[in-house]
Design an enzyme around this catalytic site. Sequence first.
Site, short mmCIF file in Angstrom:
data_model
loop_
_atom_site.label_atom_id
_atom_site.label_comp_id
_atom_site.label_asym_id
_atom_site.label_seq_id
_atom_site.Cartn_x
_atom_site.Cartn_y
_atom_site.Cartn_z
CB SER A 123 -0.90 0.00 1.23
OG SER A 123 -1.77 1.11 1.15
NE ARG A 156 -11.73 12.17 28.23
CZ ARG A 156 -11.60 13.50 28.22
NH1 ARG A 156 -10.61 14.07 27.56
NH2 ARG A 156 -12.46 14.26 28.85
CB SER A 186 -8.23 15.18 24.24
OG SER A 186 -8.59 16.53 24.10
CD GLU A 190 -5.08 12.31 12.67
OE1 GLU A 190 -4.88 12.50 11.44
OE2 GLU A 190 -5.50 13.19 13.43
CG PHE A 234 -9.70 12.49 14.55
CD1 PHE A 234 -10.75 12.72 13.66
CD2 PHE A 234 -9.59 13.31 15.65
CE1 PHE A 234 -11.66 13.76 13.87
CE2 PHE A 234 -10.49 14.35 15.87
CZ PHE A 234 -11.53 14.58 14.98
CG ASP A 274 -16.41 18.72 20.64
OD1 ASP A 274 -16.66 19.95 20.68
OD2 ASP A 274 -15.41 18.22 21.17
CD GLN A 277 -14.29 16.83 16.49
OE1 GLN A 277 -13.18 16.74 17.00
NE2 GLN A 277 -14.46 17.22 15.24
#
Lengths: 616, 616
Positions: free
Chosen positions: B121, B318, B345, B366, B391, B423, B427
Amino acid sequence: MSVQTSVSLPTLTNIATRLRIDSVRATSEAGSGHPSTCCSAADLVAAVFFAEMRYDPRDPQCVDSDRFVLSKGHAAPLLYAAWAEAGLLKRDDLLALRRLDSDLEGHPTPRLPFVDVATGSLGQGLCAGVGIALNARRIASDYRTYVLLGDGEIAEGSVWEAADVAVGQKLDALCGITDVNAMGQSGPTQWQHDLDALAGRWRAFGWHALTIDGHDLSQILEAFHQARQTKGRPTMILAKTLKGKGISLMEGKGGWHGKPVKKGPDLDKALAELESQFVADQDPAWSIRPPNVVARQPAKAGTIGPTAYSIGDSVATREAYGAALARLGAADDRIVALDADVKNSTFSEKFEQQHPERFYQNFIAEQVMVGAAMGLASRGAIPFPSTFAAFLARASDFIRMAAVSNLNVKLAGSHAGVSIGEDGPSQMALEDLAMMRAQPNIAVLYPCDGVSAERLVERAAYHPGPVYIRASRPKTPVIYGPDESFEVGGLKVLRQSDTDVATVVGAGVTVFEALKAYEELQTRGIAIRVVDLYSVQPIDAAALVRCAKATKGRVFTVEDHYPAGGIGDAVASAIAAAGYTVRRLAVTEIPRSGTPEELLDRFGISARHIVAAVTA
Amino acid sequence: MSVQTSVSLPTLTNIATRLRIDSVRATSEAGSGHPSTCCSAADLVAAVFFAEMRYDPRDPQCVDSDRFVLSKGHAAPLLYAAWAEAGLLKRDDLLALRRLDSDLEGHPTPRLPFVDVATGSLGQGLCAGVGIALNARRIASDYRTYVLLGDGEIAEGSVWEAADVAVGQKLDALCGITDVNAMGQSGPTQWQHDLDALAGRWRAFGWHALTIDGHDLSQILEAFHQARQTKGRPTMILAKTLKGKGISLMEGKGGWHGKPVKKGPDLDKALAELESQFVADQDPAWSIRPPNVVARQPAKAGTIGPTAYSIGDSVATREAYGAALARLGAADDRIVALDADVKNSTFSEKFEQQHPERFYQNFIAEQVMVGAAMGLASRGAIPFPSTFAAFLARASDFIRMAAVSNLNVKLAGSHAGVSIGEDGPSQMALEDLAMMRAQPNIAVLYPCDGVSAERLVERAAYHPGPVYIRASRPKTPVIYGPDESFEVGGLKVLRQSDTDVATVVGAGVTVFEALKAYEELQTRGIAIRVVDLYSVQPIDAAALVRCAKATKGRVFTVEDHYPAGGIGDAVASAIAAAGYTVRRLAVTEIPRSGTPEELLDRFGISARHIVAAVTA
């Protein structure tokens, strides 16, 4: 040097201040959001909306209006404030920002009539802008396309894919504006306020690049003027700004990303500071510049006409796809095709040969291919971006956002599954059905032969919203006659009898494995029902339940795909409510190189495995 | 200017000729493959393998050996030929190319000991190279990393993401080589043979860039020499080449992408032409340069120690993720973390604060974040790349290739689902479970509280192969005690009785909705079984079947995810063989902004909906 506009600089200054005030108030009221990034871009937005763009503020979807894409979607309150300033929204409604009962979402979506593509996944806006600018050429409109980027998001490679394509297409009606406030979410950006370094990159990619003070309205207007004068290439305006501009609490300071000003003394002080920035303004009446509206014929759906194939012909669905697309393009000039340097494998080259002016080469850059398709779709084109299905994964986040936007993008992926053979796993799409089905509004179509491929191209084009067509590499026999019809949400029962002991559901290449299994089982006196599930989503649950019931709940799926998220799961979900379960034949491990036949067998999805499963 | 090497130019010339011959023979024998692209790069590969790199040809995984990444993976036969020349492979085995019984696949995979990451790829190799070069710094090795790119693939934005990070990290041990043969698959590349334009782009991105004739061995060696002398930044060598070099049939001609020379007269002529290119070579014995091998302590697994939380504490998974990762990093220096500008975050900033030298900032990019993680993992690090789960879709194709490579990459995605609130959909990850589950070898873990988050970070680190950890934005109560253990492939039955009328399977935030439903139903005298499915893949099918059986087949799943490919499908697939079906509560439409509580309820996955479903 001064630029002629209908609006004076003091008026623009005051508009910018109002935009800041509105953005700060709305985010404080919401208790979340991004006032600091609104403030950095407020002068840029004031200038582009009220001195530069030509549009009808009462008709934001006007075909010939200049377009504005807020790539830095987290500055949504600034966009909403601009449309309030333009008169489309009520100023008081801005305070409903981010509420469930308001369309003024945290990031812009096309629920709002002035939003072409949803943004908020950074790095996508310029790709969409490329498509929007290409559309102007398609419809011979003089509208210009403006894209406001954040400086943080240019780290996304998709931005540079767009840079390449925009230059390749000579999109001089495309103007980017980068709000270089030098701060990302969690710290300074990589290049901070080094505008020359940033400009050097755009120039190296072939763009006209300008560096300005993004809080100096006359510099901003002059830059727009220069962009308009620049022919043969797009322009990027790099505007040096301060995050939180105008509010001493946050201006140029860290720690203010995504943080509203607290209601109470902080907010009162911030608003008072902004109010103090209003200037004397004796400006006479001014107006937004109108678009050059051109009369056009209304579009209507075309057809591809009679099938090109007869039962027994041998053709790959990817080739039938390309041929059908070329024919549909002759009947409907909204149809456009986008490639990522595999047109001779997906056969989109057949479209290019017939309609070169509506064929857009993106080279090996799947994100801009899909992003440009999103932009084209948002302005009335019916784009078919295609590549190897495996490489559509490269654009997965764009596909996600196309679904959020419910855009009319018709994705096509060829070379699905292990049946591609020798090239090996990197080229095999074995998770594309999972990716596409995951989005609740993407229709997933999977033809097995030339006739169904042709008809599903036609269906895809006129099905509202995003569609995915999965195509295969090997040639397969044509099994459908010229009058066969195919519907989004349909299936075909290819073999059935009153004595069927099992239902075998295939799609694409596995339809033929199921038919071979049928023949083999016939020789043993065993009958099975064979289903071609050409529409994987939506799915004909009622028909599948009937099959399950008729075969006493023995339902097998066989798919050239990994087990999770594919046809097995789709069928299982469809018949679960009726109490039926599915036994799944799928590719359960990472495959490898080999011949197509070897691999279908090695990875458990050949006729032999179907026979074994049914007779187990 | 001449560069000192242990091998003479005539010897290198003859090696290059042998590489061409081997590549042509192997692809002709296979009947497919890419001889033309092997021929363009043969001189480059001969030089890098036999004059430049320091490695042990009998031990390709030697920790201190220079690394070579074939980003243009379709030139695989050339890579295999080089390793045959080096003595690791038998020359005759090259003719088994692309066969099911050979590991010499159409594109390279780590089934072969000299392949670090699978390629094929395009646009991924330089990202992996960034990670491989970062690893050298981590282990204080002087190995250098060479990446061979095609000119077509630099259209991929991921290449420019890698360019940024490599400069930001000052990776002077990284050397890219672009084989500028000016031809893509379906036509000329965008920039063709304009080497100055290409070099200008790399320079604008901060690289040292050189342009050379890619068929002139002395220029190639000199370029490598200059790259080695360049400090503080990476080098890109842009080598002008001809596709099919050395074979008059295809040299510089279109229509030869991915096309072997036909066996018979064509092949005979091509081989004769190549044979005629051997030069007189009186070279004395020469040898491959050895690596600087350094003795190191063997690595061993660490632990995070006792839990930081008590039952009843409130912490977002998180945040527990970030804290646990920081602690694990203290115990095991193979643990590294990668961010894409959301460390505050995802709370990976907690790792950065403790271990700044093993924390790699990729800004908003990313693809390179995951690609660099792949490179790091391939060389012994245990990388945790993290961002918003939504993301990670940007890196979907890298994740696919990480699965093909079965690399030890530990992906973490925060802000899953509608529970993020205001949001809005851009998101919200609502398809990440489908993306991750689709890969058969990715373990998918989904903690609901602080304790399970901590333990699953530890499990993820030492689980062989790729892992995904899904984390949530809202704070949730800690429900597990300090001695609770969690396994990859496990689940927890949180509530059960002999009179349970249904099994409700939740994970993450929906565990708490299920527990609320449990309480509400208790007040009505109805008992339900509540399962925390913290390991979505692998899944504890036996335990789920026991639950299903105990609750008479009434199984409900509730997930903050779209219906397709998520927890409902996972559970349905696990219990299907026992004849049980699932009723799925999931987010069935594109969501919008609102408060977390409003959205859980609006989109059908709150306690109220569970109660309604169970009592329906």
